[in-house]
Write an enzyme that holds these catalytic residues in place. Structure first.
Site, mmCIF file in Angstrom:
data_model
loop_
_atom_site.group_PDB
_atom_site.id
_atom_site.type_symbol
_atom_site.label_atom_id
_atom_site.label_comp_id
_atom_site.label_asym_id
_atom_site.label_seq_id
_atom_site.Cartn_x
_atom_site.Cartn_y
_atom_site.Cartn_z
ATOM 1 N N GLY A 114 1.160 1.153 -1.309
ATOM 2 C CA GLY A 114 1.212 -0.284 -1.045
ATOM 3 C C GLY A 114 1.407 -1.112 -2.307
ATOM 4 N N ASP A 135 -7.400 5.729 -7.866
ATOM 5 C CA ASP A 135 -7.556 5.559 -6.419
ATOM 6 C C ASP A 135 -8.688 6.451 -5.939
ATOM 7 O OD1 ASP A 135 -7.024 5.117 -3.530
ATOM 8 O OD2 ASP A 135 -5.173 4.229 -4.286
ATOM 9 N N ASP A 170 -13.607 6.578 -7.086
ATOM 10 C CA ASP A 170 -13.960 5.471 -6.192
ATOM 11 C C ASP A 170 -14.383 4.273 -7.054
ATOM 12 O OD1 ASP A 170 -15.312 3.736 -4.443
ATOM 13 O OD2 ASP A 170 -15.946 5.393 -3.144
ATOM 14 N N VAL A 171 -13.800 3.098 -6.783
ATOM 15 C CA VAL A 171 -14.173 1.929 -7.611
ATOM 16 C C VAL A 171 -15.656 1.590 -7.496
ATOM 17 C CG1 VAL A 171 -11.896 0.797 -7.700
ATOM 18 C CG2 VAL A 171 -13.452 0.253 -5.804
ATOM 19 N N ASN A 192 -6.868 -4.030 -7.921
ATOM 20 C CA ASN A 192 -6.087 -4.187 -6.687
ATOM 21 C C ASN A 192 -6.749 -3.537 -5.477
ATOM 22 O OD1 ASN A 192 -3.442 -4.173 -4.975
ATOM 23 N ND2 ASN A 192 -3.990 -2.001 -5.209
ATOM 24 N N GLY A 236 -8.603 -2.634 -2.366
ATOM 25 C CA GLY A 236 -9.260 -3.541 -1.434
ATOM 26 C C GLY A 236 -9.132 -3.002 -0.014
ATOM 27 N N TYR A 275 -14.202 -10.220 4.419
ATOM 28 C CA TYR A 275 -13.007 -10.161 3.555
ATOM 29 C C TYR A 275 -12.771 -11.516 2.883
ATOM 30 C CZ TYR A 275 -8.086 -9.106 2.385
ATOM 31 O OH TYR A 275 -6.891 -8.894 1.737
ATOM 32 N N LYS A 333 -12.527 -12.444 -1.139
ATOM 33 C CA LYS A 333 -11.286 -12.904 -1.773
ATOM 34 C C LYS A 333 -11.446 -14.307 -2.350
ATOM 35 C CE LYS A 333 -9.050 -9.084 -1.144
ATOM 36 N NZ LYS A 333 -8.643 -8.252 -2.283
HETATM 37 P P1 NAP Z 1 -3.542 -0.553 1.099
HETATM 38 O O1 NAP Z 1 -2.141 -0.189 1.467
HETATM 39 O O2 NAP Z 1 -4.618 -0.278 2.074
HETATM 40 O O3 NAP Z 1 -3.867 0.090 -0.320
HETATM 41 C C1 NAP Z 1 -5.129 -0.072 -0.910
HETATM 42 C C2 NAP Z 1 -5.399 1.109 -1.809
HETATM 43 O O4 NAP Z 1 -6.713 0.924 -2.348
HETATM 44 C C3 NAP Z 1 -5.379 2.418 -1.048
HETATM 45 O O5 NAP Z 1 -4.684 3.407 -1.777
HETATM 46 C C4 NAP Z 1 -6.850 2.729 -0.925
HETATM 47 O O6 NAP Z 1 -7.152 4.116 -0.867
HETATM 48 C C5 NAP Z 1 -7.391 2.155 -2.219
HETATM 49 N N1 NAP Z 1 -8.840 2.027 -2.130
HETATM 50 C C6 NAP Z 1 -9.557 1.569 -1.079
HETATM 51 N N2 NAP Z 1 -10.856 1.680 -1.334
HETATM 52 C C7 NAP Z 1 -10.962 2.224 -2.578
HETATM 53 C C8 NAP Z 1 -12.050 2.591 -3.391
HETATM 54 N N3 NAP Z 1 -13.318 2.436 -2.980
HETATM 55 N N4 NAP Z 1 -11.811 3.120 -4.610
HETATM 56 C C9 NAP Z 1 -10.537 3.301 -5.031
HETATM 57 N N5 NAP Z 1 -9.462 2.985 -4.297
HETATM 58 C C10 NAP Z 1 -9.673 2.451 -3.075
HETATM 59 O O7 NAP Z 1 -3.648 -2.118 0.784
HETATM 60 P P2 NAP Z 1 -2.553 -3.154 0.260
HETATM 61 O O8 NAP Z 1 -2.016 -3.858 1.438
HETATM 62 O O9 NAP Z 1 -1.624 -2.514 -0.702
HETATM 63 O O10 NAP Z 1 -3.515 -4.193 -0.479
HETATM 64 C C11 NAP Z 1 -3.770 -4.142 -1.879
HETATM 65 C C12 NAP Z 1 -4.612 -5.359 -2.258
HETATM 66 O O11 NAP Z 1 -3.935 -6.555 -1.850
HETATM 67 C C13 NAP Z 1 -5.973 -5.389 -1.567
HETATM 68 O O12 NAP Z 1 -6.926 -5.906 -2.458
HETATM 69 C C14 NAP Z 1 -5.760 -6.359 -0.413
HETATM 70 O O13 NAP Z 1 -6.941 -6.971 -0.002
HETATM 71 C C15 NAP Z 1 -4.801 -7.350 -1.045
HETATM 72 N N6 NAP Z 1 -3.999 -8.109 -0.071
HETATM 73 C C16 NAP Z 1 -3.085 -7.493 0.741
HETATM 74 C C17 NAP Z 1 -2.338 -8.253 1.626
HETATM 75 C C18 NAP Z 1 -1.301 -7.651 2.506
HETATM 76 O O14 NAP Z 1 -0.664 -8.397 3.270
HETATM 77 N N7 NAP Z 1 -1.067 -6.366 2.483
HETATM 78 C C19 NAP Z 1 -2.548 -9.629 1.714
HETATM 79 C C20 NAP Z 1 -3.502 -10.222 0.892
HETATM 80 C C21 NAP Z 1 -4.203 -9.449 -0.015
HETATM 81 P P3 NAP Z 1 -7.475 4.803 0.575
HETATM 82 O O15 NAP Z 1 -6.168 5.221 1.096
HETATM 83 O O16 NAP Z 1 -8.397 5.923 0.248
HETATM 84 O O17 NAP Z 1 -8.152 3.757 1.431
#
Ligand code: NAP
Length: 473
Positions: free
Chosen positions: A245, A265, A288-289, A315, A317, A379, A383
């Site tokens: 992502g 990650d 793990d963060v 990043n 989340g 959430y 944020k």
């Molecule tokens: P994503 O595809 O779910 O990717 C998040 C990554 O963070 C995953 O690889 C996940 O690993 C990892 N992660 C989760 N918990 C963790 C932990 N405890 N320790 C280490 N790594 C961990 O999310 P994304 O959409 O790319 O979002 C990235 C950031 O942007 C997040 O902070 C999210 O809140 C923010 N955001 C996203 C959007 C959107 O539209 N996508 C909008 C606003 C904000 P796992 O696979 O193990 O879970």
């Protein structure tokens, strides 16, 4: 995930059908297809204007000409004097704006120096300049205003006029997005004039394709620097949640500009992390963060192999959505710990050992923390907390020659949004000035800019990268 509606409205059948029944057609945004360039505006026409008494015209013209732009002016405009004087003093050639249909390329950008506005009545100069030239802006064009921040002005009339620009740009962004044009406002404090150059290189180029309707206040820059090819060469960057992502895209974009990336990650995502890191010559750290020893593990890993960290991007989340009345405590705790608690703890540890002097930190917030969403109290709290946190920590990082900022994504096409039900997903995509979701690359470009010395005048700020989502300000 593909935006099928956008693709359909750009097919020949879809185009005719959309025209026939009046369906909206989201523009195809022009995004950066490579690293930062030394002359990113080469071959582009930029129309420049100023208000009477404008004080930023000198640095503005130098920056635009240094970036390779062909400069145009409107010869009969009332606020022209400062602009002409600065061009003559700097020996910079300016051309008259050609009439529409004169066979000359359209303006890629319109930039107006509004720093001289001293009263609401003078806002008429802005109208007189911008209104007639709007139709001459090319698709995927840029409108940029420069002003003095209202907070820095004592005079009531000047402060009122400067604040009015915020409403102007937010409204204009909603008008011009249909062809991919963006409109933003940069507030420049006295003494930070040279910070205009690097900031223009972000806001006037395809690196900011999904940033519109935003107001970015600058601070006095700590160092000089513009985003040039290889600007992050020699920098060591840590990105959390880098397996996929947005995080994977941030890691790739930092590496594109020369940084050595350590992608971190969750251990369960080690496979994806390995693939992403292999592509960019990065190093994976399965951690793990929220691990109690996360900061010391990072510091020892980095210390052993690289000496210290120049860039950290928080990043990682998660979402665990439920209406508050039904939300179990573990949903609350998990989201709070990963999205917010871990950022504070890791930074606290790295401030003791791990950060190099001048370290730049970027946290990922969300428009969910600005506009709020039903079912996302956990959430949204995290944020919004991130926004307060970067503001509160700005002086700590500034004292070490660095900075901490946040990027607040809107609807971005990732696994997180692909998992949404069809209805809310489709609505989420369209309710912004550009009528589409952003791509991970859009967030990565903003993060990479903030992670670089080119953004040394930005500290404690949150930039929305959301196509001007209609939620929140
Ligand atoms: P994503 O595809 O779910 O990717 C998040 C990554 O963070 C995953 O690889 C996940 O690993 C990892 N992660 C989760 N918990 C963790 C932990 N405890 N320790 C280490 N790594 C961990 O999310 P994304 O959409 O790319 O979002 C990235 C950031 O942007 C997040 O902070 C999210 O809140 C923010 N955001 C996203 C959007 C959107 O539209 N996508 C909008 C606003 C904000 P796992 O696979 O193990 O879970």
């Amino acid at each position: 995930m593909n935006d099928r509606y956008l693709e359909f409205t750009h097919s020949s059948f879809g185009k005719s059908l959309a025209a026939m029944i009046g369906l909206p057609t989201p523009p195809r945004l022009k995004r950066a297809d490579g690293p930062w360039e030394s002359q990113p505006l080469d071959g582009k026409a930029v129309l420049v204007g100023s208000s009477r008494g404008a004080t930023l015209v000198g640095p503005l013209l130098s920056a635009l000409s240094g970036a390779g732009a062909t400069l145009r002016i409107v010869p009969e405009h009332s606020g022209l004097a400062p602009l002409k004087e600065a061009a003559a003093a700097l020996r910079i050639t300016v051309h008259g704006n050609p009439a529409d249909g004169a066979g000359e390329p359209r303006n890629h950008a319109v930039v107006f120096d509004a720093s001289g506005l001293s009263s609401p009545a003078q806002l008429r100069e802005l109208y007189d300049f911008v209104q007639p030239v709007l139709r001459g802006i090319a698709a995927n064009g840029r409108i940029l205003l420069l002003s003095r921040a209202p907070e820095s002005l004592q005079d009531v009339a000047a402060k009122t006029a400067s604040t009015a620009l915020r409403g102007f740009i937010r409204s204009l962004g909603k008008e011009v997005g249909k062809n991919g044009t963006t409109a933003n406002l940069i507030e420049v404090p006295t003494g930070a004039d040279e910070a205009i150059d690097p900031v223009l290189r972000f806001f006037l180029t395809p690196h900011s394709a999904y940033v519109t309707g935003q107001v970015l206040p600058l601070a006095a820059p700590q160092t000089r620097g513009v985003a040039l090819p290889g600007s992050l060469e020699g920098k060591i960057a840590l990105v959390t949640g880098a397996a996929r992502g947005i995080g994977a895209s941030i890691a790739e974009t930092l590496a594109r500009e020369g940084a050595k990336v350590i992608g971190m990650d969750h251990p369960s995502a080690e496979g994806g992390l390995g693939e992403t890191m292999a592509k960019i010559g990065g190093v994976g750290l399965a951690l793990d963060v929220t691990a109690p020893d996360a900061a010391t593990r990072i510091a020892s890993e980095v210390g052993k192999n690289f000496g210290g960290l120049d860039i950290v991007v928080h990043n990682a989340g998660i979402t665990r959505d439920k209406m508050l009345r039904n939300m179990p405590a573990h949903f609350w705790d998990m989201v709070l710990n990963i999205n917010l608690g871990a950022i504070l703890k890791i930074n606290e540890g790295l401030l003791k050992e791990g950060f190099r002097d001048g370290a730049r930190v970027v946290c990922i917030s969300s428009i969910g923390g600005i506009g709020g969403n039903a079912g996302q109290t956990n959430y949204g709290a995290t944020k919004a907390g991130v926004i307060g946190y970067v503001d509160a920590m700005a002086s700590t990082f500034a004292r070490r020659g660095g900075a901490i900022n946040a990027v607040a994504p809107g609807f971005i096409e990732t696994a997180m949004t692909a998992a949404m039900p069809f209805g809310p997903r489709e609505v989420g995509r369209r309710i912004n000035s550009l009528s589409q979701g952003g791509l991970p690359q859009d967030i990565a470009e903003a993060v990479t800019f903030f992670a670089s010395p080119a953004a040394s005048a930005v500290n404690g700020r949150t930039l929305r990268v959301c196509g001007q989502n209609f939620f929140g300000q």
